[in-house]
Design a protein around this motif. Structure first.
Motif, PDB file in Angstrom:
ATOM      1  N   THR A 137       0.833  -1.211   0.000  1.00 14.34           N
ATOM      2  CA  THR A 137       0.000   0.000   0.000  1.00 14.34           C
ATOM      3  C   THR A 137       0.866   1.260   0.000  1.00 14.34           C
ATOM      4  O   THR A 137       0.592   2.225  -0.718  1.00 14.34           O
ATOM      5  N   GLY A 171      -2.124   9.743  10.802  1.00 16.94           N
ATOM      6  CA  GLY A 171      -2.444   8.351  11.133  1.00 16.94           C
ATOM      7  C   GLY A 171      -1.158   7.538  11.099  1.00 16.94           C
ATOM      8  O   GLY A 171      -1.131   6.392  10.657  1.00 16.94           O
ATOM      9  N   SER A 175      -0.843   0.804  10.832  1.00 15.44           N
ATOM     10  CA  SER A 175       0.068  -0.111  10.140  1.00 15.44           C
ATOM     11  C   SER A 175       0.609   0.543   8.860  1.00 15.44           C
ATOM     12  O   SER A 175       1.818   0.525   8.593  1.00 15.44           O
ATOM     13  N   VAL A 195       1.359  12.495  12.466  1.00 20.68           N
ATOM     14  CA  VAL A 195       0.235  12.771  13.365  1.00 20.68           C
ATOM     15  C   VAL A 195      -0.278  11.437  13.911  1.00 20.68           C
ATOM     16  O   VAL A 195      -0.628  10.542  13.130  1.00 20.68           O
ATOM     17  N   CYS A 242      -3.577   8.115   6.191  1.00 17.33           N
ATOM     18  CA  CYS A 242      -3.571   6.656   6.356  1.00 17.33           C
ATOM     19  C   CYS A 242      -4.867   6.141   6.959  1.00 17.33           C
ATOM     20  O   CYS A 242      -4.992   4.936   7.180  1.00 17.33           O
ATOM     21  N   VAL A 303      -6.758   6.345  -2.582  1.00 19.12           N
ATOM     22  CA  VAL A 303      -5.789   5.258  -2.812  1.00 19.12           C
ATOM     23  C   VAL A 303      -6.532   3.940  -2.997  1.00 19.12           C
ATOM     24  O   VAL A 303      -7.387   3.577  -2.181  1.00 19.12           O
ATOM     25  N   GLY A 363      -1.225   0.956  16.921  1.00 11.90           N
ATOM     26  CA  GLY A 363       0.207   0.711  16.764  1.00 11.90           C
ATOM     27  C   GLY A 363       0.558  -0.757  16.695  1.00 11.90           C
ATOM     28  O   GLY A 363       1.636  -1.156  17.141  1.00 11.90           O
TER      29      GLY A 363
HETATM   30  N1  LIG Z   1      -7.466   1.689  -0.244  1.00 10.72           N
HETATM   31  C1  LIG Z   1      -6.341   1.065   0.006  1.00 10.72           C
HETATM   32  O1  LIG Z   1      -5.572   0.759  -0.893  1.00 10.72           O
HETATM   33  C2  LIG Z   1      -5.984   0.732   1.430  1.00 10.72           C
HETATM   34  C3  LIG Z   1      -4.872  -0.063   1.705  1.00 10.72           C
HETATM   35  C4  LIG Z   1      -4.554  -0.326   3.040  1.00 10.72           C
HETATM   36  C5  LIG Z   1      -5.346   0.196   4.058  1.00 10.72           C
HETATM   37  N2  LIG Z   1      -6.435   0.936   3.728  1.00 10.72           N
HETATM   38  C6  LIG Z   1      -7.303   1.511   4.760  1.00 10.72           C
HETATM   39  O2  LIG Z   1      -6.503   2.366   5.541  1.00 10.72           O
HETATM   40  C7  LIG Z   1      -6.994   2.382   6.858  1.00 10.72           C
HETATM   41  C8  LIG Z   1      -5.843   2.092   7.805  1.00 10.72           C
HETATM   42  O3  LIG Z   1      -5.416   0.744   7.696  1.00 10.72           O
HETATM   43  P1  LIG Z   1      -4.390   0.147   8.757  1.00 10.72           P
HETATM   44  O4  LIG Z   1      -4.341  -1.321   8.572  1.00 10.72           O
HETATM   45  O5  LIG Z   1      -3.114   0.902   8.690  1.00 10.72           O
HETATM   46  O6  LIG Z   1      -5.174   0.521  10.119  1.00 10.72           O
HETATM   47  P2  LIG Z   1      -4.837   0.282  11.622  1.00 10.72           P
HETATM   48  O7  LIG Z   1      -3.374   0.056  11.844  1.00 10.72           O
HETATM   49  O8  LIG Z   1      -5.764  -0.747  12.153  1.00 10.72           O
HETATM   50  O9  LIG Z   1      -5.258   1.716  12.230  1.00 10.72           O
HETATM   51  C9  LIG Z   1      -5.282   1.897  13.621  1.00 10.72           C
HETATM   52  C10 LIG Z   1      -4.636   3.235  13.916  1.00 10.72           C
HETATM   53  O10 LIG Z   1      -5.467   4.286  13.415  1.00 10.72           O
HETATM   54  C11 LIG Z   1      -5.134   5.447  14.136  1.00 10.72           C
HETATM   55  N3  LIG Z   1      -6.217   6.442  14.021  1.00 10.72           N
HETATM   56  C12 LIG Z   1      -7.537   6.242  14.106  1.00 10.72           C
HETATM   57  N4  LIG Z   1      -8.202   7.413  13.909  1.00 10.72           N
HETATM   58  C13 LIG Z   1      -7.262   8.361  13.692  1.00 10.72           C
HETATM   59  C14 LIG Z   1      -7.318   9.764  13.427  1.00 10.72           C
HETATM   60  N5  LIG Z   1      -8.486  10.429  13.368  1.00 10.72           N
HETATM   61  N6  LIG Z   1      -6.149  10.421  13.249  1.00 10.72           N
HETATM   62  C15 LIG Z   1      -4.977   9.772  13.326  1.00 10.72           C
HETATM   63  N7  LIG Z   1      -4.863   8.443  13.576  1.00 10.72           N
HETATM   64  C16 LIG Z   1      -6.001   7.751  13.759  1.00 10.72           C
HETATM   65  C17 LIG Z   1      -4.938   4.959  15.562  1.00 10.72           C
HETATM   66  O11 LIG Z   1      -3.969   5.819  16.103  1.00 10.72           O
HETATM   67  P3  LIG Z   1      -3.638   5.996  17.660  1.00 10.72           P
HETATM   68  O12 LIG Z   1      -3.501   4.618  18.218  1.00 10.72           O
HETATM   69  O13 LIG Z   1      -2.364   6.765  17.674  1.00 10.72           O
HETATM   70  O14 LIG Z   1      -4.791   6.736  18.254  1.00 10.72           O
HETATM   71  C18 LIG Z   1      -4.428   3.503  15.376  1.00 10.72           C
HETATM   72  O15 LIG Z   1      -3.045   3.350  15.626  1.00 10.72           O
HETATM   73  C19 LIG Z   1      -8.132   1.362   6.921  1.00 10.72           C
HETATM   74  O16 LIG Z   1      -9.387   1.993   6.801  1.00 10.72           O
HETATM   75  C20 LIG Z   1      -7.867   0.493   5.727  1.00 10.72           C
HETATM   76  O17 LIG Z   1      -9.010  -0.140   5.225  1.00 10.72           O
HETATM   77  C21 LIG Z   1      -6.773   1.221   2.445  1.00 10.72           C
END
Ligand SMILES: NC(=O)c1ccc[n+]([C@@H]2O[C@H](COP(=O)([O-])OP(=O)(O)OC[C@H]3O[C@@H](n4cnc5c(N)ncnc54)[C@H](OP(=O)(O)O)[C@@H]3O)[C@@H](O)[C@H]2O)c1
Length: 373
Positions: A137, A171, A175, A195, A242, A303, A363
């Protein structure tokens, strides 16, 4: 080559917002250029929740669950074709997303070899499984949406054109965000603004973040703009969202982006979060989000990593070569893992969904065992 069973257990969605079920699906023997992986570990991702509660990208039920990461052992290889050097017995991680025989939450997945990465010696599968989806990603969003260069191999004495330009990762403790910092810093981008909540700031700095802001503070946008008060416009030319939350990230980012800023938003945009009580609302068209609120000339892109194979170079090299090399050299560290327990594969998958829904992931990456053994 071991004999493959003809059927297997798979986790499936029977309908939107219904408990997961176990179904029996065929095990597909490998065609030329394909490998069959006996899955040992699955990484659960927010997409699992978007699918389960929002029916995102599902055309019919029951739908085998998973467009996410898996890790396991190669148990069969096709005859001929480009197997990327993979052999029976190799440990691999996988990011596959076409569903059916590629769905990750089942015992065996059959995939083209270019969707697998050989796991370097010394890295447990439980850790390796956290890497492929969101590392791919990052490569896709940084190059296709932010249009920043990530050449491979990195030429000697290479320096990115945008070496000192601010790149804001909102974000950053997600991950995706954690991998984004590691990739950008390794490729020489020196001004990475992040952030997250403050509990992760020390860790993000250890990965190379230049400065960290706390999104839970009401004046986070002012803090960022104040930090950049002497910067030329656009003050933040590159923004990686993110999270993709309409209120939580797009609204503050619309106050930061200016003419010429490029903003890459992880889809889906979450208009309303999933909860036990209510169905979530998602938007896949970023141009419909906050119309009139973005500065004229800000370039906002949604994305969609599922299109990364359109980049022929990444198709051939990203999972087979770049990912294993970065992991082996310790340039990319796997996400911290939280192991989700449960008596059966379905129970573990269900427990992971509950954790995602309650926003308990911070995290770290949820991982669970597929095999009962
Ligand atoms: N379209 C694509 O190609 C694609 C690819 C990959 C992922 N994604 C999407 O991207 C998103 C993230 O995926 P992930 O696997 O990385 O998620 P993840 O690790 O499960 O995300 C959890 C994190 O989100 C943070 N968070 C939540 N709300 C926030 C805000 N308002 N501001 C800043 N940080 C915030 C939290 O931060 P804190 O713990 O610091 O509070 C936590 O660490 C998901 O919705 C996923 O579906 C899309």
């Amino acid at each position: 080559m071991s004999t493959l069973p003809s059927t297997q257990k798979a986790v499936a969605l029977p309908a939107k917002r219904s408990p997961l079920i176990e179904i029996s699906t065929p095990v597909h023997p490998p065609a030329a250029g394909e490998v069959v992986v006996r899955v040992q570990w699955v990484a659960s991702s927010p997409l699992d929740l978007h699918r389960a509660d929002g029916g995102l990208l599902i055309s019919s039920y029951p739908a085998p669950q998973g467009g996410g990461g898996a890790a396991g052992t190669v148990v069969a290889v096709g005859s001929g074709g480009d197997l990327k050097g993979l052999q029976v017995g190799d440990h691999v991680s996988v990011f596959a997303f076409h569903g059916g025989k590629e769905a990750n939450q089942q015992q065996y997945i059959t995939i083209p070899a270019y969707l697998a990465s050989k796991v370097p010696e010394g890295i447990p599968l439980q850790a390796a499984v956290t890497v492929p989806v969101n590392l791919v990603t990052v490569f896709h969003s940084v190059t296709a949406d932010l249009e920043l260069e990530l050449p491979w191999p990195i030429p000697k004495n290479w320096k990115p054109k945008a070496v000192n330009e601010p790149i804001l990762i909102w974000g950053a403790s997600s991950s995706v965000g954690i991998f984004a910092i590691q990739v950008l810093r390794h490729w020489g981008y020196a001004n990475v603004l992040t952030v997250s909540s403050s509990q992760h700031h020390e860790y993000l700095k250890s990965l190379g973040a230049t400065v960290c802001f706390d999104y839970r503070k009401f004046d986070v946008v002012d803090n960022i703009l104040d930090y950049l008060k002497d910067a030329e416009e656009p003050k933040v030319p590159y923004i990686l969202d993110c999270i993709g939350s309409l209120k939580g990230t797009l609204e503050p980012l619309a106050k930061i982006a200016q003419r010429g800023s490029r903003v890459a938003v992880m889809l889906p945009v979450i208009v309303k979060d999933a909860s036990e009580e209510e169905e979530p609302v998602y938007e896949m068209d970023v141009s419909k989000c906050l119309p009139g609120k973005w500065a004229d000339g800000a370039i906002v892109r949604g994305v969609r990593t599922h299109f990364y194979l359109q980049n022929e170079f990444f198709k051939e090299k990203l999972q087979p070569e770049i990912l294993p090399s970065l992991l082996a050299q310790g340039i990319i560290k796997p996400n911290n893992q939280r192991v989700v327990e449960g008596a059966t594969m379905v129970e573990r998958a269900q427990n992971a969904l509950t954790l995602l829904r309650s926003k308990a992931v911070s995290g770290e990456k949820l991982v669970y065992r597929v095999s009962e053994a």
